[in-house]
Design an enzyme around this catalytic site. Structure first.
Site, mmCIF file in Angstrom:
data_model
loop_
_atom_site.group_PDB
_atom_site.id
_atom_site.type_symbol
_atom_site.label_atom_id
_atom_site.label_comp_id
_atom_site.label_asym_id
_atom_site.label_seq_id
_atom_site.Cartn_x
_atom_site.Cartn_y
_atom_site.Cartn_z
ATOM 1 N N ARG A 185 15.445 -9.680 25.130
ATOM 2 C CA ARG A 185 14.007 -9.734 25.396
ATOM 3 C C ARG A 185 13.138 -9.679 24.146
ATOM 4 N NH1 ARG A 185 13.095 -5.260 29.712
ATOM 5 N NH2 ARG A 185 15.206 -4.605 29.163
ATOM 6 N N ASN B 70 18.448 8.791 33.614
ATOM 7 C CA ASN B 70 19.346 9.023 32.483
ATOM 8 C C ASN B 70 18.788 8.323 31.245
ATOM 9 O OD1 ASN B 70 21.640 9.305 30.822
ATOM 10 N ND2 ASN B 70 22.479 7.362 31.574
ATOM 11 N N ARG C 230 1.391 -4.972 -9.972
ATOM 12 C CA ARG C 230 2.381 -5.740 -9.221
ATOM 13 C C ARG C 230 3.744 -5.079 -9.140
ATOM 14 N NH1 ARG C 230 2.396 -11.364 -11.474
ATOM 15 N NH2 ARG C 230 4.630 -11.392 -11.177
ATOM 16 N N ASN D 68 -8.238 -0.013 -26.010
ATOM 17 C CA ASN D 68 -9.273 -0.536 -25.130
ATOM 18 C C ASN D 68 -9.075 -2.040 -24.965
ATOM 19 O OD1 ASN D 68 -11.765 -1.491 -24.014
ATOM 20 N ND2 ASN D 68 -12.645 0.485 -24.570
#
Ligand code: UD1
Ligand code: CA
Length: 463
Positions: free
Chosen positions: A18, A174, A338, A382
Site C-alpha cells: 500500500r 493484538n 555547504r 576581513n
C-alpha cells in the site's frame, strides 16, 4: 528485572504494497530516519547489537545497508510465508541465545523501548509463555483479536479473516508485539501450521499453541495506542512523521530549549540542543546535529549534520551542512555553509556568503556577498563584499590561503592556488594571480582613466 538476556527480532521482510513504492516500506523515512533504523535504535535500548536481528526479504541488501550499527544480525526470509515463518527462518541464529525473545515490526517507529521493557516485565509470572501487547480500539478492523481465559491471560489471537461474529465483536486488538520465553517458543514452534486462507505461518498461532501446553500469555494493554501505530501508506507515514516531530520538540522544550511556533519546526530524532537555545519558526534541524547552549537558530534556517558550540547565532534563511561552528560564531541571514567548513570562535559570516570546505579563523569576517571555497582563512581576516575564490579551473579544485589579519578589498578575485600573507592588503577589485607577501599591498586591476569633457563632447555631437 532485566537480568534475563533479551534477544530482539524485527520483522521487516515485507514490501508494503500500500505504500505504492518500488522501495521496501522500512526504507521510507519518518522523523528523519528510515523506519528500520528507528526499529533498530529501539531494539538497541533493550539488547546489545549481537542480540538484535532484522528479518529481511524484499530489497534485503538495501535494508541491510540502511542499518549502520555494526554487529546487528540479519535473517534472510526469501519468501514471505507469514509472521511466524519470519521468526522460524532465524532458528539457527536465535534458538541458542535463550532468555527472552522480543518480536516486533519494522514499520512502527513510534514504539518506545520503555513499553517493551514493561512487556518483558509483564511476563515475569511463573508459567506464562510470554506477554503480548494489546490495545482496546473503538474500531479494531483488520487486527487480530485477543481471546482471554478466565484469569485474563491470552489463549488465542484470531485474525480478522477467520474470526466469528462473536470474536469480531471483541475490541481488544493484538499489536503484533510480543515477548516470548525463548525456550518455550522454540520447543513448540514446529506446531505452527499454515492452515489459514493465505496459507501463512501465523506468529499469532503461537498464543494458542503455548496456551494448550499450559503457558497462556500475559496481556499488556498499551496506554497510548498512537505509540504502536504502524505505517501502511504514505498518509500514515506523514502522520507518524508529524507525531515523531511533536514528540521530539516536546522533549526538547521540557529540557530547556525555547521553540517558537513548535508546530512549524522540524527537528530530527538524533539532534541534541543545549539549554536556553532559541529555535525560531520553520527552522529545520536535521541528521546528527549538535547545538550548544544559548544559541539562536533563525526562522527558516536549515542545519544538517553540524556541530554548533554555545552562543552561536544562525540567522534566518541560512543553510549549514556538515560544518563545525565554534563559540559565538554568527552566520546569516541568507548564508550557505555547504560542507566541511570549520568556523572558529567569534567569526562572522554575513548575508549571501557561501562557504565550502573552508576554515575561517577566529574573529574573521565575510560580511556580505562572497564565495570562499577550499580556503584556509586566518584569524581576524576581513573579506570584502563580492570576494570570490576561483577554486576551480575546469579540471581540478585548488586551495586559497590567507594569513591572519589580512584585508581583502571588496570584489577581489583570488585565482587559486594562491597564498596571501598575513597582514597583507588587497586593493578593491583586484584579480590576484600571484602570491602576496605578508604585510604587502597588492593591486591587480586596470588603472583608472579619466577623459575630461568626454561626455559633454559626445552630447554636442548629437549621439
Ligand atoms: C499482524 C498480526 C495481527 C495483528 C497485526 C498488528 C499475524 C498473523 N497477525 O497482522 O494479529 O493485529 O499484525 O499490526 O501475525 N512480515 C515479514 N515476513 C512475513 C510476513 C510479515 O517480515 O512473511 C512482516 C511485514 O513486513 C510486516 C509485519 O511482519 O511489517 C506484519 O505483517 P503483516 O502481514 O502486515 O501482518 P498483519 O496482517 O498486519
Ligand atoms: Ca500490518
Amino acid at each position: 528485572m532485566m537480568s534475563t538476556p533479551v534477544t530482539v527480532v524485527i520483522l521487516a521482510a515485507g514490501l508494503g504494497t500500500r505504500m505504492k513504492s518500488r522501495r521496501a516500506k522500512v526504507l521510507h523515512r519518518a522523523g528523519g530516519k528510515t523506519l528500520v533504523e528507528h526499529a533498530v535504535d529501539t531494539a538497541l535500548r533493550l539488547a546489545p547489537a549481537e542480540r538484535v536481528f532484522v528479518v529481511v526479504g524484499y530489497q534485503a541488501d538495501e535494508v541491510r545497508r540502511a542499518v549502520s550499527t555494526p554487529g546487528i544480525g540479519f535473517i534472510e526470509q526469501a519468501e514471505q510465508k507469514g509472521t511466524g515463518h519470519a521468526v522460524m527462518v532465524g532458528r539457527g541464529a536465535l534458538e541458542g541465545l535463550g532468555g527472552r525473545l522480543v518480536v516486533f515490526y519494522g514499520d512502527g517507529p513510534l514504539l518506545r523501548a520503555e513499553t517493551l521493557r514493561r512487556l518483558i516485565e509483564a511476563q515475569a509470572a511463573g508459567d506464562s509463555g510470554g506477554a503480548l501487547l494489546a490495545a482496546d480500539m473503538s474500531d479494531p478492523t483488520g487486527y487480530g483479536r485477543v481471546i482471554r481465559d478466565g484469569r485474563g491471560r491470552a489463549i488465542d489471537v484470531v485474525e480478522q479473516k477467520v474470526a466469528t461474529p462473536a470474536q469480531l465483536a471483541i475490541h481488544e486488538a493484538n499489536m503484533g508485539i510480543y515477548c516470548f520465553r525463548s525456550e518455550l517458543f522454540w520447543k513448540h514452534v514446529d506446531e505452527l501450521r499454515p492452515d489459514n486462507p493465505p496459507k501463512e505461518y501465523y506468529l499469532t498461532d503461537m498464543v494458542k499453541i503455548l496456551a494448550a501446553a499450559g503457558h497462556a500469555m500475559e496481556v499488556l494493554q498499551i496506554a497510548d495506542p498512537e505509540e504502536v501505530m504502524g505505517i501502511n501508506d504514505r498518509v500514515e507515514l506523514a502522520k507518524v512523521d508529524r507525531l515523531f516531530r511533536e514528540r521530539r520538540v516536546k522533549e526538547l522544550m521540557l529540557a530547556g530549549v525555547t521553540i517558537e511556533k513548535p508546530e512549524t519546526v522540524t527537528i530530527d530524532a538524533d539532534v541534541r540542543i543545549g539549554m536556553d537555545t532559541v529555535v525560531e519558526p520553520f527552522a529545520q534541524i536535521l541528521g546528527r546535529t549538535t547545538i550548544g547552549e544559548n544559541c539562536r537558530i533563525g526562522a527558516c534556517a536549515i542545519v544538517r549534520d553540524s556541530e554548533l558550540a554555545d552562543e552561536v547565532e544562525i540567522g534566518p534563511f541560512t543553510i549549514v551542512a556538515a560544518s563545525r561552528l565554534e563559540r559565538g560564531v554568527h552566520c546569516g541571514p541568507f548564508a550557505r555553509l555547504r560542507m566541511q567548513n570549520h568556523v572558529e570562535e567569534g567569526a562572522h559570516i554575513g548575508n549571501f556568503v557561501e562557504l565550502k570546505k573552508t576554515r575561517m579563523g577566529a574573529g574573521a569576517k565575510a560580511s556580505h556577498l562572497a564565495y570562499l571555497g577550499d580556503s584556509q582563512i586566518g584569524a581576524n581576516v576581513n573579506i570584502g563584499a563580492g570576494t570570490i575564490t576561483c577554486n576551480y579551473d575546469g579540471v581540478a579544485k585548488h586551495a586559497t590561503k590567507i594569513g591572519a589579519g589580512a584585508f581583502v578589498g571588496s570584489n577581489s578575485t583570488l585565482v587559486a592556488p594562491i597564498e596571501i600573507g598575513a597582514g597583507a592588503y588587497l586593493g578593491a577589485g583586484s584579480v590576484i594571480t600571484e602570491p602576496v607577501p605578508p604585510d604587502a599591498l597588492a593591486i591587480g586591476r586596470a588603472r583608472q582613466v579619466v577623459k575630461e569633457e568626454w561626455a559633454k563632447k559626445r552630447r554636442a555631437l548629437g549621439k
